[in-house]
Scaffold this motif. Structure first.
Motif, PDB file in Angstrom:
ATOM      1  N   GLY A 129     -21.586  22.587  40.260  1.00 23.76           N
ATOM      2  CA  GLY A 129     -21.453  21.469  39.335  1.00 23.76           C
ATOM      3  C   GLY A 129     -22.466  21.542  38.213  1.00 23.76           C
ATOM      4  N   ALA A 130     -22.605  20.445  37.502  1.00 23.81           N
ATOM      5  CA  ALA A 130     -23.540  20.405  36.377  1.00 23.81           C
ATOM      6  C   ALA A 130     -24.956  20.689  36.875  1.00 23.81           C
ATOM      7  N   PRO A 131     -25.707  21.524  36.160  1.00 25.40           N
ATOM      8  CA  PRO A 131     -27.055  21.877  36.627  1.00 25.40           C
ATOM      9  C   PRO A 131     -28.047  20.739  36.421  1.00 25.40           C
ATOM     10  N   VAL A 132     -29.076  20.716  37.254  1.00 29.11           N
ATOM     11  CA  VAL A 132     -30.179  19.776  37.073  1.00 29.11           C
ATOM     12  C   VAL A 132     -31.243  20.452  36.213  1.00 29.11           C
ATOM     13  N   ASP A 133     -32.216  19.678  35.761  1.00 32.00           N
ATOM     14  CA  ASP A 133     -33.251  20.274  34.918  1.00 32.00           C
ATOM     15  C   ASP A 133     -34.660  20.023  35.431  1.00 32.00           C
ATOM     16  N   GLN A 137     -34.799  15.317  39.288  1.00 35.62           N
ATOM     17  CA  GLN A 137     -33.353  15.150  39.184  1.00 35.62           C
ATOM     18  C   GLN A 137     -32.647  15.755  40.391  1.00 35.62           C
ATOM     19  N   ALA A 138     -33.156  16.886  40.881  1.00 38.20           N
ATOM     20  CA  ALA A 138     -32.556  17.521  42.052  1.00 38.20           C
ATOM     21  C   ALA A 138     -32.670  16.625  43.287  1.00 38.20           C
ATOM     22  N   SER A 210     -30.180  25.895  37.060  1.00 37.47           N
ATOM     23  CA  SER A 210     -31.167  25.049  36.401  1.00 37.47           C
ATOM     24  C   SER A 210     -32.144  25.936  35.631  1.00 37.47           C
ATOM     25  N   PRO A 211     -33.000  25.351  34.802  1.00 37.85           N
ATOM     26  CA  PRO A 211     -34.101  26.150  34.258  1.00 37.85           C
ATOM     27  C   PRO A 211     -34.973  26.650  35.404  1.00 37.85           C
TER      28      PRO A 211
END
Length: 264
Positions: A129-133, A137-138, A210-211
Protein backbone atom coordinates in the motif's frame (compact mmCIF):
# COMPACT_ATOMS: atom_id res chain seq x y z
CA UNK A 1 44.99 -21.45 6.75
CA UNK A 2 45.91 -19.38 9.81
CA UNK A 3 49.55 -18.36 10.12
CA UNK A 4 50.05 -16.41 13.35
CA UNK A 5 52.62 -13.62 13.14
CA UNK A 6 54.52 -15.28 15.96
CA UNK A 7 54.18 -18.66 17.71
CA UNK A 8 51.75 -18.92 20.60
CA UNK A 9 53.43 -18.82 24.01
CA UNK A 10 53.48 -22.19 25.68
CA UNK A 11 55.66 -23.86 28.31
CA UNK A 12 59.14 -24.34 26.85
CA UNK A 13 58.51 -22.33 23.65
CA UNK A 14 62.14 -22.35 22.47
CA UNK A 15 62.34 -26.10 22.78
CA UNK A 16 59.08 -26.54 20.88
CA UNK A 17 60.24 -24.29 18.06
CA UNK A 18 63.48 -26.22 17.78
CA UNK A 19 61.61 -29.49 17.67
CA UNK A 20 59.30 -28.31 14.91
CA UNK A 21 61.99 -26.57 12.87
CA UNK A 22 64.94 -28.88 13.42
CA UNK A 23 65.83 -32.49 13.03
CA UNK A 24 62.90 -33.62 15.26
CA UNK A 25 60.37 -32.25 12.75
CA UNK A 26 59.76 -35.77 11.52
CA UNK A 27 58.55 -36.69 15.00
CA UNK A 28 56.63 -33.57 16.03
CA UNK A 29 56.00 -31.81 12.73
CA UNK A 30 52.63 -33.46 12.21
CA UNK A 31 51.35 -32.08 15.51
CA UNK A 32 52.56 -28.55 14.72
CA UNK A 33 51.02 -28.60 11.25
CA UNK A 34 47.71 -29.90 12.59
CA UNK A 35 47.53 -27.05 15.11
CA UNK A 36 48.24 -24.47 12.41
CA UNK A 37 45.65 -25.98 10.06
CA UNK A 38 42.69 -25.67 12.44
CA UNK A 39 40.06 -23.57 10.64
CA UNK A 40 38.31 -20.61 12.23
CA UNK A 41 34.52 -20.96 12.51
CA UNK A 42 32.65 -18.37 10.46
CA UNK A 43 28.97 -17.99 11.35
CA UNK A 44 26.61 -16.55 8.74
CA UNK A 45 22.88 -16.55 7.99
CA UNK A 46 21.19 -17.41 4.71
CA UNK A 47 20.38 -13.78 3.89
CA UNK A 48 20.89 -13.10 0.17
CA UNK A 49 22.44 -11.06 -1.29
CA UNK A 50 24.44 -10.30 1.88
CA UNK A 51 25.46 -13.81 2.90
CA UNK A 52 24.70 -17.28 1.59
CA UNK A 53 26.12 -20.59 2.84
CA UNK A 54 25.76 -22.50 -0.43
CA UNK A 55 28.66 -22.51 -2.92
CA UNK A 56 26.58 -22.75 -6.12
CA UNK A 57 25.94 -19.03 -6.64
CA UNK A 58 28.57 -17.49 -4.39
CA UNK A 59 28.37 -16.53 -0.75
CA UNK A 60 26.84 -13.07 -1.10
CA UNK A 61 28.36 -9.60 -0.91
CA UNK A 62 29.67 -9.79 2.64
CA UNK A 63 30.33 -13.52 2.34
CA UNK A 64 32.44 -13.25 -0.81
CA UNK A 65 34.33 -10.25 0.59
CA UNK A 66 35.06 -12.08 3.84
CA UNK A 67 36.20 -15.29 2.17
CA UNK A 68 38.47 -13.37 -0.19
CA UNK A 69 39.97 -11.47 2.74
CA UNK A 70 40.44 -14.69 4.68
CA UNK A 71 42.21 -16.36 1.77
CA UNK A 72 44.55 -13.39 1.32
CA UNK A 73 45.22 -13.31 5.06
CA UNK A 74 46.00 -17.02 5.15
CA UNK A 75 42.98 -17.87 7.30
CA UNK A 76 41.15 -21.15 6.72
CA UNK A 77 37.46 -20.85 7.65
CA UNK A 78 34.72 -23.33 8.45
CA UNK A 79 31.26 -22.02 7.44
CA UNK A 80 28.54 -22.56 10.04
CA UNK A 81 24.85 -21.89 9.36
CA UNK A 82 22.74 -21.38 12.48
CA UNK A 83 19.56 -19.45 13.27
CA UNK A 84 20.70 -15.85 13.56
CA UNK A 85 19.98 -15.34 17.29
CA UNK A 86 21.83 -18.57 18.14
CA UNK A 87 24.75 -17.69 15.88
CA UNK A 88 25.21 -14.38 17.68
CA UNK A 89 25.22 -16.15 21.05
CA UNK A 90 27.67 -18.80 19.82
CA UNK A 91 30.13 -16.13 18.71
CA UNK A 92 29.59 -13.83 21.69
CA UNK A 93 30.09 -16.59 24.25
CA UNK A 94 32.92 -18.36 22.41
CA UNK A 95 36.41 -17.33 21.41
CA UNK A 96 38.02 -16.75 18.01
CA UNK A 97 34.72 -17.22 16.17
CA UNK A 98 33.94 -14.97 13.19
CA UNK A 99 30.47 -13.73 12.21
CA UNK A 100 28.95 -11.89 9.23
CA UNK A 101 27.12 -9.66 8.41
CA UNK A 102 26.76 -8.14 11.87
CA UNK A 103 25.35 -4.64 12.28
CA UNK A 104 27.34 -2.56 14.71
CA UNK A 105 24.73 -1.26 17.14
CA UNK A 106 25.03 0.17 20.68
CA UNK A 107 23.52 -2.91 22.34
CA UNK A 108 26.07 -5.18 20.62
CA UNK A 109 29.12 -2.93 20.95
CA UNK A 110 30.68 -4.50 24.05
CA UNK A 111 29.99 -8.11 23.11
CA UNK A 112 32.13 -8.48 19.97
CA UNK A 113 35.47 -7.57 18.45
CA UNK A 114 34.67 -5.39 15.45
CA UNK A 115 37.19 -6.26 12.75
CA UNK A 116 36.10 -4.14 9.77
CA UNK A 117 32.98 -2.87 8.00
CA UNK A 118 32.25 -4.47 4.64
CA UNK A 119 29.35 -2.26 3.54
CA UNK A 120 26.66 -0.02 4.94
CA UNK A 121 22.97 -0.84 4.58
CA UNK A 122 19.79 1.23 4.66
CA UNK A 123 16.62 -0.19 6.19
CA UNK A 124 13.10 0.84 5.26
CA UNK A 125 9.46 -0.22 5.51
CA UNK A 126 8.16 -2.14 2.51
CA UNK A 127 4.47 -2.60 1.78
CA UNK A 128 1.93 -3.10 -1.00
CA UNK A 129 0.00 0.00 0.00
CA UNK A 130 0.92 3.65 0.29
CA UNK A 131 4.36 4.03 1.91
CA UNK A 132 4.91 5.66 5.29
CA UNK A 133 7.56 8.31 5.83
CA UNK A 134 8.48 7.91 9.52
CA UNK A 135 8.53 5.49 12.43
CA UNK A 136 5.68 7.46 14.01
CA UNK A 137 3.50 7.02 10.96
CA UNK A 138 4.41 3.33 10.76
CA UNK A 139 3.33 2.81 14.39
CA UNK A 140 -0.07 4.30 13.56
CA UNK A 141 -0.49 2.58 10.18
CA UNK A 142 0.71 -1.03 10.47
CA UNK A 143 -0.89 -3.64 12.68
CA UNK A 144 1.78 -6.27 12.03
CA UNK A 145 5.33 -5.76 10.70
CA UNK A 146 7.58 -8.62 9.57
CA UNK A 147 11.18 -8.28 10.72
CA UNK A 148 14.15 -10.62 10.93
CA UNK A 149 14.34 -12.42 14.26
CA UNK A 150 17.35 -11.27 16.25
CA UNK A 151 18.19 -8.60 13.69
CA UNK A 152 19.26 -5.02 14.28
CA UNK A 153 16.03 -3.84 12.70
CA UNK A 154 13.95 -5.86 15.20
CA UNK A 155 15.76 -4.11 18.03
CA UNK A 156 15.24 -0.77 16.29
CA UNK A 157 11.46 -1.26 16.20
CA UNK A 158 11.47 -2.03 19.93
CA UNK A 159 13.65 1.02 20.61
CA UNK A 160 11.18 3.15 18.62
CA UNK A 161 8.29 2.07 20.83
CA UNK A 162 6.44 -0.40 18.61
CA UNK A 163 4.15 -2.70 20.58
CA UNK A 164 5.04 -6.38 20.84
CA UNK A 165 1.86 -7.23 18.94
CA UNK A 166 2.98 -5.10 15.99
CA UNK A 167 6.32 -6.88 15.64
CA UNK A 168 6.23 -10.21 13.80
CA UNK A 169 9.74 -11.73 14.00
CA UNK A 170 10.54 -14.27 11.30
CA UNK A 171 13.58 -16.48 11.09
CA UNK A 172 16.24 -15.21 8.72
CA UNK A 173 16.03 -17.53 5.74
CA UNK A 174 12.22 -17.62 5.79
CA UNK A 175 10.37 -15.52 3.25
CA UNK A 176 8.60 -12.42 4.63
CA UNK A 177 7.81 -11.43 1.05
CA UNK A 178 5.30 -14.28 0.91
CA UNK A 179 3.76 -13.14 4.19
CA UNK A 180 3.30 -9.70 2.67
CA UNK A 181 1.71 -11.11 -0.49
CA UNK A 182 -0.65 -13.28 1.54
CA UNK A 183 -1.70 -10.36 3.72
CA UNK A 184 -0.41 -11.96 6.91
CA UNK A 185 1.67 -8.84 7.59
CA UNK A 186 1.07 -5.24 6.60
CA UNK A 187 4.70 -4.29 6.10
CA UNK A 188 8.24 -5.58 6.17
CA UNK A 189 11.02 -3.62 7.87
CA UNK A 190 14.25 -4.79 6.34
CA UNK A 191 17.46 -3.95 4.52
CA UNK A 192 16.96 -2.36 1.11
CA UNK A 193 19.29 -4.57 -0.98
CA UNK A 194 18.09 -7.79 0.67
CA UNK A 195 14.41 -6.92 0.16
CA UNK A 196 14.84 -5.96 -3.47
CA UNK A 197 16.87 -9.10 -4.14
CA UNK A 198 14.22 -11.35 -2.59
CA UNK A 199 11.18 -9.54 -4.02
CA UNK A 200 12.27 -9.82 -7.64
CA UNK A 201 12.20 -13.61 -7.29
CA UNK A 202 8.76 -13.65 -5.66
CA UNK A 203 6.46 -11.18 -7.40
CA UNK A 204 6.25 -8.56 -10.13
CA UNK A 205 3.79 -6.46 -8.11
CA UNK A 206 5.05 -2.97 -7.30
CA UNK A 207 6.65 -2.88 -3.86
CA UNK A 208 6.32 0.43 -2.04
CA UNK A 209 9.26 1.63 0.06
CA UNK A 210 9.48 4.27 2.76
CA UNK A 211 12.48 6.60 2.90
CA UNK A 212 15.48 4.89 4.51
CA UNK A 213 14.90 5.18 8.26
CA UNK A 214 17.90 3.28 9.60
CA UNK A 215 21.46 2.77 8.47
CA UNK A 216 24.25 0.69 9.99
CA UNK A 217 27.57 -0.69 8.85
CA UNK A 218 27.67 -4.44 8.26
CA UNK A 219 30.81 -5.85 9.85
CA UNK A 220 33.03 -8.85 9.85
CA UNK A 221 33.20 -9.33 13.61
CA UNK A 222 34.78 -11.79 16.01
CA UNK A 223 34.14 -13.05 19.52
CA UNK A 224 34.98 -10.60 22.27
CA UNK A 225 37.88 -12.93 23.08
CA UNK A 226 39.68 -12.97 19.74
CA UNK A 227 43.30 -13.41 18.68
CA UNK A 228 44.77 -9.94 18.11
CA UNK A 229 47.00 -11.09 15.24
CA UNK A 230 43.98 -12.61 13.45
CA UNK A 231 42.02 -9.38 13.87
CA UNK A 232 44.84 -7.17 12.58
CA UNK A 233 45.56 -9.40 9.62
CA UNK A 234 41.93 -9.51 8.47
CA UNK A 235 41.42 -5.80 9.14
CA UNK A 236 44.44 -4.88 7.03
CA UNK A 237 43.39 -7.06 4.10
CA UNK A 238 39.81 -5.74 4.10
CA UNK A 239 41.06 -2.17 3.98
CA UNK A 240 43.25 -3.12 1.01
CA UNK A 241 40.21 -4.63 -0.73
CA UNK A 242 38.25 -1.47 -0.06
CA UNK A 243 40.99 0.80 -1.35
CA UNK A 244 41.56 -1.12 -4.58
CA UNK A 245 37.83 -1.25 -5.40
CA UNK A 246 37.35 -4.97 -4.84
CA UNK A 247 34.57 -4.55 -2.29
CA UNK A 248 32.60 -2.34 -4.66
CA UNK A 249 33.04 -4.79 -7.53
CA UNK A 250 31.78 -7.64 -5.36
CA UNK A 251 28.70 -5.61 -4.38
CA UNK A 252 28.01 -4.55 -7.97
CA UNK A 253 28.06 -8.19 -9.07
CA UNK A 254 25.03 -8.90 -6.85
CA UNK A 255 23.07 -5.67 -7.10
CA UNK A 256 21.31 -4.35 -10.18
CA UNK A 257 21.41 -0.88 -8.67
CA UNK A 258 23.19 0.79 -5.80
CA UNK A 259 20.91 0.03 -2.84
CA UNK A 260 23.68 -0.35 -0.31
CA UNK A 261 26.70 1.89 -0.13
CA UNK A 262 30.15 0.80 0.88
CA UNK A 263 31.33 1.92 4.30
CA UNK A 264 34.02 4.56 4.15
Amino acid sequence: MIHPSRPRRRPGPHALLLFCAGWLTAVLGGTCQAAAANPVDLYLPDAPPLSMPGPATGHGIVGDATLKAAALAGVDVNLILQPWPRAQLSVRDGSNHLIIPLSRTPDREAHYTWIAPIMSMDRAFFSLGAPVDSFEQARKTYRRIAVGMGSAQEQKLRDEGFADGQIYPVKIGENPAQLLLLGRVDAWFNGVPETRYIWRGVSDRPLQMSPPLMNTDLYLACSRVCDAALVQRLRRVIEDLRNDGTLKRIADAYLDETSGSLAK
